[in-house]
Design a protein around this motif. Sequence first.
Motif, short mmCIF file in Angstrom:
data_model
loop_
_atom_site.label_atom_id
_atom_site.label_comp_id
_atom_site.label_asym_id
_atom_site.label_seq_id
_atom_site.Cartn_x
_atom_site.Cartn_y
_atom_site.Cartn_z
N ILE A 122 0.81 -1.22 0.00
CA ILE A 122 0.00 0.00 0.00
C ILE A 122 0.84 1.27 0.00
O ILE A 122 0.31 2.36 -0.18
CB ILE A 122 -0.95 0.02 1.21
N PHE A 123 2.16 1.13 0.20
CA PHE A 123 3.00 2.32 0.22
C PHE A 123 4.45 1.91 0.01
O PHE A 123 4.90 0.88 0.52
CB PHE A 123 2.86 3.05 1.56
N SER A 124 5.20 2.73 -0.75
CA SER A 124 6.63 2.50 -0.97
C SER A 124 7.36 3.83 -0.95
O SER A 124 6.82 4.85 -1.39
CB SER A 124 6.86 1.81 -2.33
N THR A 125 8.58 3.81 -0.45
CA THR A 125 9.38 5.03 -0.42
C THR A 125 10.85 4.66 -0.40
O THR A 125 11.21 3.47 -0.25
CB THR A 125 9.04 5.90 0.80
N ILE A 126 11.71 5.64 -0.57
CA ILE A 126 13.15 5.42 -0.51
C ILE A 126 13.65 5.73 0.89
O ILE A 126 13.39 6.82 1.42
CB ILE A 126 13.89 6.29 -1.55
N GLN A 127 14.31 4.79 1.50
CA GLN A 127 14.95 4.96 2.81
C GLN A 127 16.37 4.41 2.68
O GLN A 127 16.58 3.21 2.78
CB GLN A 127 14.16 4.22 3.88
N LYS A 128 17.33 5.30 2.43
CA LYS A 128 18.67 4.87 2.07
C LYS A 128 19.44 4.23 3.21
O LYS A 128 20.18 3.27 3.02
CB LYS A 128 19.47 6.06 1.51
N LYS A 129 19.31 4.77 4.42
CA LYS A 129 20.13 4.31 5.53
C LYS A 129 19.58 3.02 6.14
O LYS A 129 18.39 2.87 6.34
CB LYS A 129 20.22 5.38 6.61
N ASN A 130 20.51 2.10 6.45
CA ASN A 130 20.08 0.88 7.14
C ASN A 130 20.04 1.07 8.65
O ASN A 130 19.46 0.28 9.37
CB ASN A 130 20.99 -0.29 6.78
N THR A 131 20.68 2.15 9.15
CA THR A 131 20.55 2.51 10.56
C THR A 131 19.35 3.44 10.70
O THR A 131 19.11 4.31 9.86
CB THR A 131 21.82 3.23 11.05
N ASP A 132 18.58 3.23 11.74
CA ASP A 132 17.36 4.03 11.98
C ASP A 132 16.40 3.98 10.79
O ASP A 132 15.76 4.97 10.44
CB ASP A 132 17.72 5.48 12.29
#
Length: 587
Positions: A122-132
Amino acid sequence: MEVTPALAIRSSVGIELWNSAGLKIPYVPNQNFPRDESKFCRAIVFSADGRFLAWANGTKVEICATKDWKIIFSLPRPKTFYLKFSPSGKYLVTWELFITTKDNAEGTPNLNVYSTADGNCIFSTIQKKNTDWEPHWSMDESILAFMVGGEAFFYETNEAKGFEKPAKKIGGARNGSISISPFGTNPYVAFHLPGAKGSPSMCKIFKYPDLQAAQPIGCKSFFQADRVEMMWNKRSTGLILLTSTEVDSTGASYYGKQALHFMSTRGDSFAVQLKKDGPIHSVSWNPNSTEFCVIYGFMPAKASFFNLKCDSTFDSDEGAINSIYYNPFGNLVILAGFGNLRGNVEVWDVAKKKIVSTLQAPDSTMLEWCQSGEIFVTATTAPRLRMSNGFKVWHYSGALLHETMWPEGQELLEVIWQTYPSGTFTEQPITNVKLEGIKSTQPQASAQAYKPPNARGINIPRPSTATNDNSIPVSAGRKDRRNRPRPASHSKNKSEENDDAKHNDSTSSNNAQSQKFRPISRDSAKKPSKPEDLEKAKRIRALNKKLSDISKLKTRRDKGEHLELNQVQKIDSETSLMKELNDLKIT
Protein backbone atom coordinates in the motif's frame (compact mmCIF):
# COMPACT_ATOMS: atom_id res chain seq x y z
CA MET A 1 -4.74 -23.89 30.62
CA GLU A 2 -1.07 -22.98 30.95
CA VAL A 3 0.31 -20.98 28.02
CA THR A 4 3.94 -21.75 27.19
CA PRO A 5 5.33 -19.45 24.47
CA ALA A 6 7.27 -21.00 21.62
CA LEU A 7 10.73 -19.99 20.43
CA ALA A 8 11.22 -19.05 16.78
CA ILE A 9 14.75 -19.87 15.62
CA ARG A 10 16.70 -18.54 12.63
CA SER A 11 19.85 -20.42 11.68
CA SER A 12 22.15 -21.10 8.74
CA VAL A 13 19.81 -23.94 7.72
CA GLY A 14 16.48 -22.14 7.92
CA ILE A 15 13.61 -21.18 10.21
CA GLU A 16 12.23 -23.48 12.93
CA LEU A 17 9.70 -23.26 15.76
CA TRP A 18 10.35 -24.97 19.11
CA ASN A 19 7.67 -25.67 21.73
CA SER A 20 7.51 -26.86 25.30
CA ALA A 21 4.52 -28.58 26.91
CA GLY A 22 5.21 -27.01 30.30
CA LEU A 23 7.62 -25.07 32.49
CA LYS A 24 9.89 -28.04 33.25
CA ILE A 25 9.48 -29.85 29.93
CA PRO A 26 12.29 -29.48 27.33
CA TYR A 27 11.72 -27.55 24.10
CA VAL A 28 11.41 -29.64 20.92
CA PRO A 29 10.75 -28.71 17.25
CA ASN A 30 7.10 -28.08 16.41
CA GLN A 31 6.06 -30.56 13.72
CA ASN A 32 3.06 -28.42 12.70
CA PHE A 33 5.23 -25.49 11.68
CA PRO A 34 6.17 -25.44 7.94
CA ARG A 35 9.93 -25.36 8.53
CA ASP A 36 11.73 -23.20 5.98
CA GLU A 37 14.96 -24.91 4.94
CA SER A 38 16.51 -21.96 3.11
CA LYS A 39 20.14 -21.26 4.06
CA PHE A 40 19.78 -17.53 3.45
CA CYS A 41 17.13 -16.43 5.98
CA ARG A 42 17.95 -12.85 6.95
CA ALA A 43 15.15 -11.74 9.28
CA ILE A 44 12.36 -13.07 11.50
CA VAL A 45 9.75 -11.22 13.59
CA PHE A 46 6.47 -11.78 15.47
CA SER A 47 3.73 -9.18 15.44
CA ALA A 48 3.30 -7.55 18.86
CA ASP A 49 -0.23 -8.94 19.22
CA GLY A 50 1.02 -12.44 18.40
CA ARG A 51 -1.17 -13.04 15.36
CA PHE A 52 1.62 -13.32 12.79
CA LEU A 53 5.14 -14.59 12.28
CA ALA A 54 7.11 -13.27 9.28
CA TRP A 55 10.53 -14.11 7.90
CA ALA A 56 12.70 -13.30 4.87
CA ASN A 57 14.37 -16.33 3.31
CA GLY A 58 16.33 -14.79 0.43
CA THR A 59 13.64 -15.70 -2.11
CA LYS A 60 10.51 -14.15 -0.64
CA VAL A 61 8.96 -12.89 2.60
CA GLU A 62 6.64 -15.41 4.24
CA ILE A 63 3.82 -14.51 6.66
CA CYS A 64 2.10 -17.22 8.67
CA ALA A 65 -0.79 -17.10 11.15
CA THR A 66 0.22 -18.30 14.61
CA LYS A 67 -3.21 -19.86 15.29
CA ASP A 68 -2.33 -22.82 13.04
CA TRP A 69 1.18 -21.91 11.69
CA LYS A 70 -0.11 -21.90 8.10
CA ILE A 71 1.45 -19.50 5.56
CA ILE A 72 -1.13 -16.92 4.49
CA PHE A 73 0.97 -14.66 2.23
CA SER A 74 4.24 -14.79 0.29
CA LEU A 75 5.62 -11.39 -0.67
CA PRO A 76 7.94 -11.00 -3.71
CA ARG A 77 10.80 -9.30 -1.82
CA PRO A 78 13.88 -11.57 -2.26
CA LYS A 79 16.39 -8.92 -1.17
CA THR A 80 14.68 -8.01 2.10
CA PHE A 81 17.11 -7.39 4.96
CA TYR A 82 14.79 -6.21 7.76
CA LEU A 83 11.16 -6.69 8.79
CA LYS A 84 8.92 -4.78 11.22
CA PHE A 85 5.23 -5.11 12.07
CA SER A 86 3.13 -2.08 13.00
CA PRO A 87 2.01 -1.99 16.68
CA SER A 88 -1.19 -4.01 16.19
CA GLY A 89 0.02 -6.08 13.25
CA LYS A 90 -2.12 -4.38 10.61
CA TYR A 91 0.94 -3.68 8.46
CA LEU A 92 4.31 -5.29 7.73
CA VAL A 93 7.22 -3.09 6.65
CA THR A 94 10.13 -4.50 4.61
CA TRP A 95 13.51 -2.85 3.96
CA GLU A 96 16.18 -3.81 1.44
CA LEU A 97 19.49 -2.34 0.31
CA PHE A 98 19.06 0.86 -1.72
CA ILE A 99 20.75 0.61 -5.13
CA THR A 100 21.04 2.98 -8.09
CA THR A 101 21.97 2.00 -11.65
CA LYS A 102 23.08 3.78 -14.80
CA ASP A 103 19.58 3.47 -16.19
CA ASN A 104 17.95 4.40 -12.89
CA ALA A 105 20.04 7.07 -11.18
CA GLU A 106 17.24 7.92 -8.73
CA GLY A 107 16.95 4.36 -7.48
CA THR A 108 13.88 2.25 -6.73
CA PRO A 109 11.86 2.50 -3.49
CA ASN A 110 13.41 0.06 -1.03
CA LEU A 111 10.99 0.41 1.92
CA ASN A 112 7.56 -1.12 1.40
CA VAL A 113 4.44 -1.26 3.58
CA TYR A 114 2.15 -4.28 3.14
CA SER A 115 -1.34 -4.86 4.50
CA THR A 116 -1.58 -8.11 6.49
CA ALA A 117 -5.29 -8.28 5.64
CA ASP A 118 -4.70 -9.06 1.96
CA GLY A 119 -0.94 -8.98 1.34
CA ASN A 120 -1.11 -5.90 -0.91
CA CYS A 121 1.65 -3.28 -0.99
CA ILE A 122 0.00 0.00 0.00
CA PHE A 123 3.00 2.32 0.22
CA SER A 124 6.63 2.50 -0.97
CA THR A 125 9.38 5.03 -0.42
CA ILE A 126 13.15 5.42 -0.51
CA GLN A 127 14.95 4.96 2.81
CA LYS A 128 18.67 4.87 2.07
CA LYS A 129 20.13 4.31 5.53
CA ASN A 130 20.08 0.88 7.14
CA THR A 131 20.55 2.51 10.56
CA ASP A 132 17.36 4.03 11.98
CA TRP A 133 15.47 2.68 8.98
CA GLU A 134 12.32 1.79 10.93
CA PRO A 135 9.19 3.89 10.39
CA HIS A 136 7.53 5.56 13.37
CA TRP A 137 3.94 4.60 14.26
CA SER A 138 1.40 5.89 16.73
CA MET A 139 0.12 3.08 18.94
CA ASP A 140 -3.28 3.01 17.20
CA GLU A 141 -1.50 3.01 13.79
CA SER A 142 -3.39 6.12 12.66
CA ILE A 143 -0.09 7.97 12.11
CA LEU A 144 2.96 6.79 10.20
CA ALA A 145 6.12 8.91 9.98
CA PHE A 146 9.39 8.64 8.03
CA MET A 147 12.61 10.60 8.30
CA VAL A 148 13.96 11.57 4.87
CA GLY A 149 16.91 13.93 4.52
CA GLY A 150 16.46 15.39 7.99
CA GLU A 151 12.74 16.04 7.47
CA ALA A 152 9.91 14.02 9.03
CA PHE A 153 6.83 13.26 6.91
CA PHE A 154 3.59 12.25 8.69
CA TYR A 155 0.90 10.17 6.98
CA GLU A 156 -2.58 9.82 8.51
CA THR A 157 -3.47 6.24 7.68
CA ASN A 158 -7.06 6.47 8.90
CA GLU A 159 -7.89 8.77 5.99
CA ALA A 160 -8.96 7.35 2.63
CA LYS A 161 -5.96 8.91 0.92
CA GLY A 162 -3.59 8.65 3.87
CA PHE A 163 -0.68 7.19 1.93
CA GLU A 164 -0.95 9.42 -1.13
CA LYS A 165 0.70 12.45 0.46
CA PRO A 166 1.87 13.46 3.93
CA ALA A 167 -0.54 15.35 6.15
CA LYS A 168 2.22 17.05 8.15
CA LYS A 169 5.96 17.56 8.03
CA ILE A 170 8.59 18.93 10.36
CA GLY A 171 12.32 19.59 10.31
CA GLY A 172 14.63 19.96 7.37
CA ALA A 173 17.98 20.11 9.21
CA ARG A 174 20.64 17.58 8.33
CA ASN A 175 20.81 14.59 10.72
CA GLY A 176 17.60 15.54 12.51
CA SER A 177 15.54 12.74 14.08
CA ILE A 178 12.11 12.09 15.59
CA SER A 179 10.50 9.74 18.07
CA ILE A 180 6.75 9.17 18.49
CA SER A 181 5.43 8.33 21.96
CA PRO A 182 3.95 4.83 22.31
CA PHE A 183 0.65 5.84 23.98
CA GLY A 184 -2.36 7.94 23.05
CA THR A 185 -4.53 8.66 20.00
CA ASN A 186 -2.80 12.02 19.48
CA PRO A 187 0.74 11.09 20.41
CA TYR A 188 3.64 13.25 21.46
CA VAL A 189 6.39 13.82 18.91
CA ALA A 190 9.97 14.46 20.02
CA PHE A 191 12.15 16.16 17.42
CA HIS A 192 15.92 16.50 17.70
CA LEU A 193 17.56 19.40 15.89
CA PRO A 194 21.38 19.10 15.78
CA GLY A 195 23.43 22.17 16.70
CA ALA A 196 25.66 23.91 14.17
CA LYS A 197 28.42 26.57 14.23
CA GLY A 198 28.56 26.86 17.99
CA SER A 199 24.81 26.73 18.59
CA PRO A 200 23.45 24.03 20.94
CA SER A 201 21.48 20.98 19.90
CA MET A 202 17.82 21.05 20.83
CA CYS A 203 15.05 18.57 21.50
CA LYS A 204 11.43 19.74 21.34
CA ILE A 205 8.27 17.85 22.29
CA PHE A 206 5.07 18.53 20.33
CA LYS A 207 1.53 17.22 20.66
CA TYR A 208 0.34 15.90 17.30
CA PRO A 209 -1.00 17.49 15.09
CA ASP A 210 0.39 20.80 16.44
CA LEU A 211 3.90 20.67 14.99
CA GLN A 212 4.61 24.35 14.32
CA ALA A 213 7.92 25.71 15.58
CA ALA A 214 6.18 27.94 18.13
CA GLN A 215 3.98 25.14 19.50
CA PRO A 216 6.29 22.85 21.54
CA ILE A 217 5.11 21.80 25.00
CA GLY A 218 8.69 21.17 26.10
CA CYS A 219 12.18 22.15 24.98
CA LYS A 220 15.67 21.12 26.09
CA SER A 221 18.96 22.43 24.70
CA PHE A 222 22.40 20.91 25.20
CA PHE A 223 25.90 21.12 23.80
CA GLN A 224 28.18 18.23 22.86
CA ALA A 225 25.59 16.05 21.13
CA ASP A 226 26.55 14.68 17.74
CA ARG A 227 23.99 11.94 18.28
CA VAL A 228 20.87 11.66 20.47
CA GLU A 229 19.01 8.48 21.35
CA MET A 230 15.42 9.16 22.48
CA MET A 231 13.62 6.69 24.77
CA TRP A 232 9.96 7.12 25.81
CA ASN A 233 8.46 5.36 28.79
CA LYS A 234 5.47 3.11 28.16
CA ARG A 235 2.88 5.65 29.40
CA SER A 236 4.39 8.49 27.35
CA THR A 237 4.93 10.69 30.40
CA GLY A 238 8.70 10.89 30.21
CA LEU A 239 11.50 10.94 27.62
CA ILE A 240 15.16 10.06 28.23
CA LEU A 241 17.80 11.61 25.96
CA LEU A 242 21.17 9.86 25.73
CA THR A 243 23.55 12.28 24.00
CA SER A 244 27.00 11.42 22.70
CA THR A 245 29.87 12.93 20.73
CA GLU A 246 32.47 11.29 18.55
CA VAL A 247 35.27 13.31 20.18
CA ASP A 248 35.38 14.98 23.62
CA SER A 249 36.18 18.63 22.86
CA THR A 250 37.17 19.25 26.48
CA GLY A 251 40.13 16.91 26.10
CA ALA A 252 39.07 14.75 29.06
CA SER A 253 38.65 11.79 26.72
CA TYR A 254 39.92 11.26 23.22
CA TYR A 255 37.06 8.98 22.29
CA GLY A 256 33.99 11.08 23.04
CA LYS A 257 31.58 12.16 25.74
CA GLN A 258 28.09 11.14 26.87
CA ALA A 259 25.34 12.72 28.93
CA LEU A 260 21.84 11.83 30.07
CA HIS A 261 18.85 14.20 30.09
CA PHE A 262 15.17 13.83 30.98
CA MET A 263 12.07 15.59 29.62
CA SER A 264 8.48 15.20 30.77
CA THR A 265 5.31 15.86 28.76
CA ARG A 266 4.41 18.45 31.42
CA GLY A 267 7.30 20.64 30.28
CA ASP A 268 9.89 19.71 32.94
CA SER A 269 13.47 18.88 32.01
CA PHE A 270 16.49 17.73 34.03
CA ALA A 271 20.08 16.67 33.57
CA VAL A 272 20.55 13.21 35.10
CA GLN A 273 23.38 13.38 37.63
CA LEU A 274 25.57 10.25 37.72
CA LYS A 275 27.80 9.40 40.68
CA LYS A 276 30.77 7.92 38.83
CA ASP A 277 32.96 9.00 35.93
CA GLY A 278 33.09 6.93 32.79
CA PRO A 279 30.88 5.74 29.94
CA ILE A 280 27.14 5.09 30.07
CA HIS A 281 26.76 1.40 29.28
CA SER A 282 22.98 0.94 29.30
CA VAL A 283 19.74 2.82 30.01
CA SER A 284 16.29 1.25 30.36
CA TRP A 285 12.80 2.28 31.46
CA ASN A 286 10.83 0.11 33.85
CA PRO A 287 7.62 -0.95 32.00
CA ASN A 288 5.64 0.60 34.88
CA SER A 289 6.95 4.00 33.64
CA THR A 290 7.75 5.29 37.14
CA GLU A 291 11.50 4.65 37.17
CA PHE A 292 14.49 4.02 34.96
CA CYS A 293 17.83 2.31 35.49
CA VAL A 294 21.29 3.36 34.29
CA ILE A 295 24.55 1.35 34.28
CA TYR A 296 27.56 3.64 34.04
CA GLY A 297 31.17 4.29 34.98
CA PHE A 298 34.53 2.69 34.36
CA MET A 299 34.62 -0.99 35.31
CA PRO A 300 33.52 -2.14 37.79
CA ALA A 301 30.37 -0.24 36.83
CA LYS A 302 27.50 1.03 38.98
CA ALA A 303 23.74 0.65 38.48
CA SER A 304 21.45 3.44 39.73
CA PHE A 305 17.67 3.67 39.74
CA PHE A 306 15.95 7.06 39.23
CA ASN A 307 12.40 8.35 39.71
CA LEU A 308 10.59 10.79 37.41
CA LYS A 309 12.26 13.72 39.15
CA CYS A 310 15.64 12.20 38.30
CA ASP A 311 16.40 11.57 41.98
CA SER A 312 18.50 8.47 42.59
CA THR A 313 16.43 6.04 44.69
CA PHE A 314 18.91 3.14 44.86
CA ASP A 315 22.51 2.35 43.87
CA SER A 316 23.83 -1.18 43.42
CA ASP A 317 27.27 -2.30 44.46
CA GLU A 318 29.84 -1.92 41.70
CA GLY A 319 30.35 -4.95 39.48
CA ALA A 320 31.10 -6.37 36.03
CA ILE A 321 27.77 -5.32 34.49
CA ASN A 322 26.83 -3.45 31.31
CA SER A 323 23.27 -4.56 30.36
CA ILE A 324 19.75 -4.01 31.77
CA TYR A 325 16.69 -6.20 31.06
CA TYR A 326 13.33 -5.52 32.77
CA ASN A 327 10.72 -8.26 32.53
CA PRO A 328 7.38 -7.24 30.93
CA PHE A 329 5.74 -6.44 34.30
CA GLY A 330 8.66 -4.45 35.69
CA ASN A 331 8.76 -6.45 38.96
CA LEU A 332 12.06 -8.15 38.03
CA VAL A 333 15.15 -6.71 36.38
CA ILE A 334 18.33 -8.39 35.18
CA LEU A 335 21.69 -6.64 35.52
CA ALA A 336 24.24 -8.54 33.44
CA GLY A 337 27.73 -8.34 32.00
CA PHE A 338 27.96 -9.44 28.36
CA GLY A 339 30.15 -8.58 25.37
CA ASN A 340 33.69 -8.31 26.67
CA LEU A 341 32.57 -9.31 30.19
CA ARG A 342 32.17 -12.83 31.57
CA GLY A 343 28.42 -13.27 31.51
CA ASN A 344 27.47 -12.63 35.16
CA VAL A 345 23.67 -12.39 35.51
CA GLU A 346 21.92 -10.90 38.56
CA VAL A 347 18.11 -11.12 38.85
CA TRP A 348 16.73 -8.36 41.09
CA ASP A 349 13.41 -7.92 42.90
CA VAL A 350 12.61 -4.36 41.78
CA ALA A 351 10.32 -3.41 44.69
CA LYS A 352 12.64 -4.75 47.41
CA LYS A 353 15.83 -3.78 45.55
CA LYS A 354 17.50 -7.07 46.41
CA ILE A 355 19.05 -9.89 44.41
CA VAL A 356 16.78 -12.91 43.89
CA SER A 357 19.34 -15.09 42.12
CA THR A 358 22.65 -15.09 40.26
CA LEU A 359 23.83 -17.28 37.41
CA GLN A 360 26.50 -17.54 34.75
CA ALA A 361 25.73 -17.25 31.02
CA PRO A 362 29.21 -16.89 29.42
CA ASP A 363 29.52 -16.04 25.73
CA SER A 364 25.87 -14.96 25.55
CA THR A 365 25.16 -12.60 22.67
CA MET A 366 21.50 -12.01 23.55
CA LEU A 367 18.97 -12.24 26.40
CA GLU A 368 15.20 -11.86 26.14
CA TRP A 369 12.43 -12.20 28.72
CA CYS A 370 9.41 -14.31 27.90
CA GLN A 371 6.12 -12.40 27.94
CA SER A 372 5.08 -14.41 31.02
CA GLY A 373 7.71 -12.48 33.01
CA GLU A 374 9.05 -15.62 34.74
CA ILE A 375 11.49 -17.18 32.28
CA PHE A 376 14.08 -15.82 29.86
CA VAL A 377 16.32 -17.13 27.10
CA THR A 378 20.04 -16.57 26.57
CA ALA A 379 21.84 -17.58 23.40
CA THR A 380 25.24 -17.67 21.78
CA THR A 381 24.71 -16.71 18.14
CA ALA A 382 26.61 -16.06 14.93
CA PRO A 383 28.04 -13.99 13.40
CA ARG A 384 29.10 -12.50 16.76
CA LEU A 385 30.36 -15.94 17.85
CA ARG A 386 30.52 -18.82 15.40
CA MET A 387 31.52 -21.53 17.85
CA SER A 388 29.55 -23.21 20.66
CA ASN A 389 26.28 -21.77 19.34
CA GLY A 390 23.18 -22.69 21.34
CA PHE A 391 20.40 -21.41 23.58
CA LYS A 392 19.29 -21.85 27.19
CA VAL A 393 15.99 -21.18 28.95
CA TRP A 394 16.16 -20.03 32.57
CA HIS A 395 13.72 -19.47 35.43
CA TYR A 396 14.21 -16.20 37.31
CA SER A 397 15.11 -18.21 40.43
CA GLY A 398 18.32 -19.20 38.66
CA ALA A 399 17.25 -22.68 37.55
CA LEU A 400 18.33 -23.82 34.09
CA LEU A 401 15.22 -25.33 32.47
CA HIS A 402 16.50 -26.17 28.99
CA GLU A 403 19.74 -26.26 27.01
CA THR A 404 20.36 -27.00 23.35
CA MET A 405 23.74 -26.81 21.64
CA TRP A 406 23.58 -26.25 17.89
CA PRO A 407 25.15 -28.95 15.67
CA GLU A 408 28.77 -28.53 14.60
CA GLY A 409 29.07 -26.88 11.18
CA GLN A 410 25.81 -24.94 11.52
CA GLU A 411 25.24 -21.46 12.89
CA LEU A 412 22.51 -20.26 15.23
CA LEU A 413 21.63 -16.71 14.15
CA GLU A 414 18.63 -15.58 16.20
CA VAL A 415 16.17 -16.79 18.87
CA ILE A 416 12.96 -14.88 19.67
CA TRP A 417 9.95 -15.53 21.93
CA GLN A 418 6.44 -15.93 20.58
CA THR A 419 4.27 -12.93 21.49
CA TYR A 420 0.65 -12.81 22.69
CA PRO A 421 -2.16 -10.22 22.97
CA SER A 422 -1.98 -7.86 25.94
CA GLY A 423 -3.55 -9.40 29.05
CA THR A 424 -2.68 -13.01 28.18
CA PHE A 425 -0.33 -13.20 31.18
CA THR A 426 -0.68 -11.74 34.66
CA GLU A 427 2.03 -10.75 37.11
CA GLN A 428 2.90 -13.53 39.54
CA PRO A 429 4.29 -13.14 43.10
CA ILE A 430 8.09 -13.34 43.33
CA THR A 431 9.31 -16.40 45.20
CA ASN A 432 12.68 -16.97 46.81
CA VAL A 433 12.39 -20.73 46.31
CA LYS A 434 14.68 -21.94 43.53
CA LEU A 435 12.90 -24.02 40.93
CA GLU A 436 14.47 -27.41 40.26
CA GLY A 437 16.42 -27.32 37.01
CA ILE A 438 19.00 -29.27 35.01
CA LYS A 439 22.79 -29.18 35.06
CA SER A 440 24.45 -27.40 32.16
CA THR A 441 26.69 -29.45 29.91
CA GLN A 442 28.77 -26.36 29.19
CA PRO A 443 31.94 -25.60 31.18
CA GLN A 444 31.96 -22.56 33.44
CA ALA A 445 34.00 -19.53 32.43
CA SER A 446 37.56 -19.54 33.73
CA ALA A 447 38.14 -17.51 36.88
CA GLN A 448 41.69 -16.72 35.79
CA ALA A 449 42.51 -13.48 34.03
CA TYR A 450 42.71 -13.99 30.27
CA LYS A 451 46.05 -13.68 28.53
CA PRO A 452 46.15 -13.43 24.72
CA PRO A 453 48.13 -16.15 22.89
CA ASN A 454 51.01 -13.82 22.02
CA ALA A 455 51.44 -13.04 25.73
CA ARG A 456 51.75 -16.77 26.36
CA GLY A 457 54.35 -17.25 23.64
CA ILE A 458 51.93 -19.11 21.37
CA ASN A 459 52.00 -18.63 17.62
CA ILE A 460 48.54 -18.32 16.08
CA PRO A 461 48.17 -20.25 12.79
CA ARG A 462 46.30 -18.55 9.97
CA PRO A 463 42.67 -19.69 9.75
CA SER A 464 41.49 -21.53 6.67
CA THR A 465 39.90 -19.28 4.03
CA ALA A 466 37.70 -21.92 2.41
CA THR A 467 34.13 -20.67 2.70
CA ASN A 468 30.97 -20.80 0.69
CA ASP A 469 28.98 -17.69 -0.27
CA ASN A 470 27.47 -17.38 3.22
CA SER A 471 30.82 -17.57 5.06
CA ILE A 472 29.94 -21.03 6.37
CA PRO A 473 32.65 -23.76 6.17
CA VAL A 474 32.30 -25.49 2.81
CA SER A 475 31.94 -28.91 4.42
CA ALA A 476 28.95 -27.62 6.42
CA GLY A 477 27.36 -26.04 3.38
CA ARG A 478 27.31 -29.38 1.58
CA LYS A 479 25.36 -31.14 4.28
CA ASP A 480 21.85 -32.16 3.33
CA ARG A 481 19.39 -30.30 5.60
CA ARG A 482 17.14 -33.29 6.06
CA ASN A 483 20.01 -35.52 7.12
CA ARG A 484 21.60 -33.13 9.62
CA PRO A 485 21.68 -34.29 13.26
CA ARG A 486 18.97 -32.71 15.34
CA PRO A 487 20.18 -30.27 18.03
CA ALA A 488 20.55 -32.40 21.16
CA SER A 489 18.82 -31.22 24.31
CA HIS A 490 20.91 -31.66 27.48
CA SER A 491 23.57 -33.76 25.72
CA LYS A 492 26.54 -33.30 23.39
CA ASN A 493 28.68 -35.42 21.12
CA LYS A 494 32.43 -35.87 21.47
CA SER A 495 33.38 -33.18 18.96
CA GLU A 496 31.17 -30.63 20.72
CA GLU A 497 32.82 -31.45 24.06
CA ASN A 498 36.24 -30.93 22.51
CA ASP A 499 35.13 -27.56 21.11
CA ASP A 500 33.89 -26.49 24.53
CA ALA A 501 37.19 -27.39 26.17
CA LYS A 502 39.06 -25.34 23.59
CA HIS A 503 36.82 -22.31 24.12
CA ASN A 504 36.25 -22.36 27.85
CA ASP A 505 37.19 -18.73 28.36
CA SER A 506 34.57 -16.29 27.10
CA THR A 507 37.10 -13.70 26.02
CA SER A 508 39.08 -16.23 24.03
CA SER A 509 35.84 -17.18 22.25
CA ASN A 510 35.44 -13.54 21.28
CA ASN A 511 39.02 -13.58 20.01
CA ALA A 512 38.31 -16.72 17.99
CA GLN A 513 35.34 -14.95 16.44
CA SER A 514 37.49 -12.02 15.38
CA GLN A 515 39.84 -14.43 13.61
CA LYS A 516 36.86 -15.86 11.71
CA PHE A 517 36.45 -12.56 9.84
CA ARG A 518 38.32 -12.48 6.56
CA PRO A 519 38.34 -9.80 3.83
CA ILE A 520 36.75 -10.66 0.52
CA SER A 521 38.93 -12.69 -1.81
CA ARG A 522 40.78 -11.17 -4.77
CA ASP A 523 38.41 -12.87 -7.19
CA SER A 524 35.33 -11.45 -5.49
CA ALA A 525 36.91 -8.00 -5.50
CA LYS A 526 37.19 -7.84 -9.29
CA LYS A 527 35.54 -4.86 -10.89
CA PRO A 528 31.83 -5.61 -11.24
CA SER A 529 30.23 -5.39 -14.65
CA LYS A 530 26.83 -4.00 -13.59
CA PRO A 531 26.07 -0.62 -11.92
CA GLU A 532 24.22 -2.33 -9.08
CA ASP A 533 27.25 -4.55 -8.54
CA LEU A 534 29.43 -1.43 -8.29
CA GLU A 535 27.24 -0.16 -5.46
CA LYS A 536 27.40 -3.54 -3.77
CA ALA A 537 31.19 -3.78 -4.11
CA LYS A 538 31.57 -0.28 -2.67
CA ARG A 539 29.47 -1.21 0.34
CA ILE A 540 31.40 -4.49 0.81
CA ARG A 541 34.71 -2.58 0.88
CA ALA A 542 33.31 -0.18 3.48
CA LEU A 543 32.06 -3.06 5.63
CA ASN A 544 35.40 -4.84 5.41
CA LYS A 545 37.15 -1.68 6.57
CA LYS A 546 34.82 -1.34 9.58
CA LEU A 547 35.23 -5.01 10.48
CA SER A 548 39.00 -4.71 10.20
CA ASP A 549 38.92 -1.78 12.63
CA ILE A 550 36.75 -3.80 15.01
CA SER A 551 39.21 -6.70 14.83
CA LYS A 552 42.00 -4.34 15.91
CA LEU A 553 39.88 -3.04 18.79
CA LYS A 554 39.20 -6.60 19.96
CA THR A 555 42.91 -7.36 19.90
CA ARG A 556 43.54 -4.34 22.12
CA ARG A 557 40.73 -5.42 24.42
CA ASP A 558 42.13 -8.94 24.71
CA LYS A 559 45.51 -7.51 25.68
CA GLY A 560 43.82 -5.93 28.67
CA GLU A 561 43.57 -2.34 27.38
CA HIS A 562 40.60 -0.30 28.56
CA LEU A 563 38.13 0.62 25.81
CA GLU A 564 35.77 3.59 25.87
CA LEU A 565 32.03 3.04 25.42
CA ASN A 566 31.95 4.10 21.77
CA GLN A 567 34.72 1.57 21.07
CA VAL A 568 32.77 -1.18 22.87
CA GLN A 569 29.71 -0.13 20.87
CA LYS A 570 31.74 -0.50 17.67
CA ILE A 571 32.63 -4.05 18.74
CA ASP A 572 28.97 -4.73 19.53
CA SER A 573 28.03 -3.57 16.00
CA GLU A 574 30.07 -6.44 14.55
CA THR A 575 27.01 -8.72 14.44
CA SER A 576 24.93 -6.41 12.25
CA LEU A 577 27.91 -5.51 10.05
CA MET A 578 28.82 -9.16 9.42
CA LYS A 579 25.16 -9.99 8.79
CA GLU A 580 24.97 -7.24 6.17
CA LEU A 581 28.27 -8.38 4.64
CA ASN A 582 27.14 -12.00 4.45
CA ASP A 583 23.81 -10.98 2.93
CA LEU A 584 25.54 -8.82 0.32
CA LYS A 585 27.74 -11.74 -0.72
CA ILE A 586 24.74 -13.97 -1.40
CA THR A 587 22.67 -11.45 -3.38
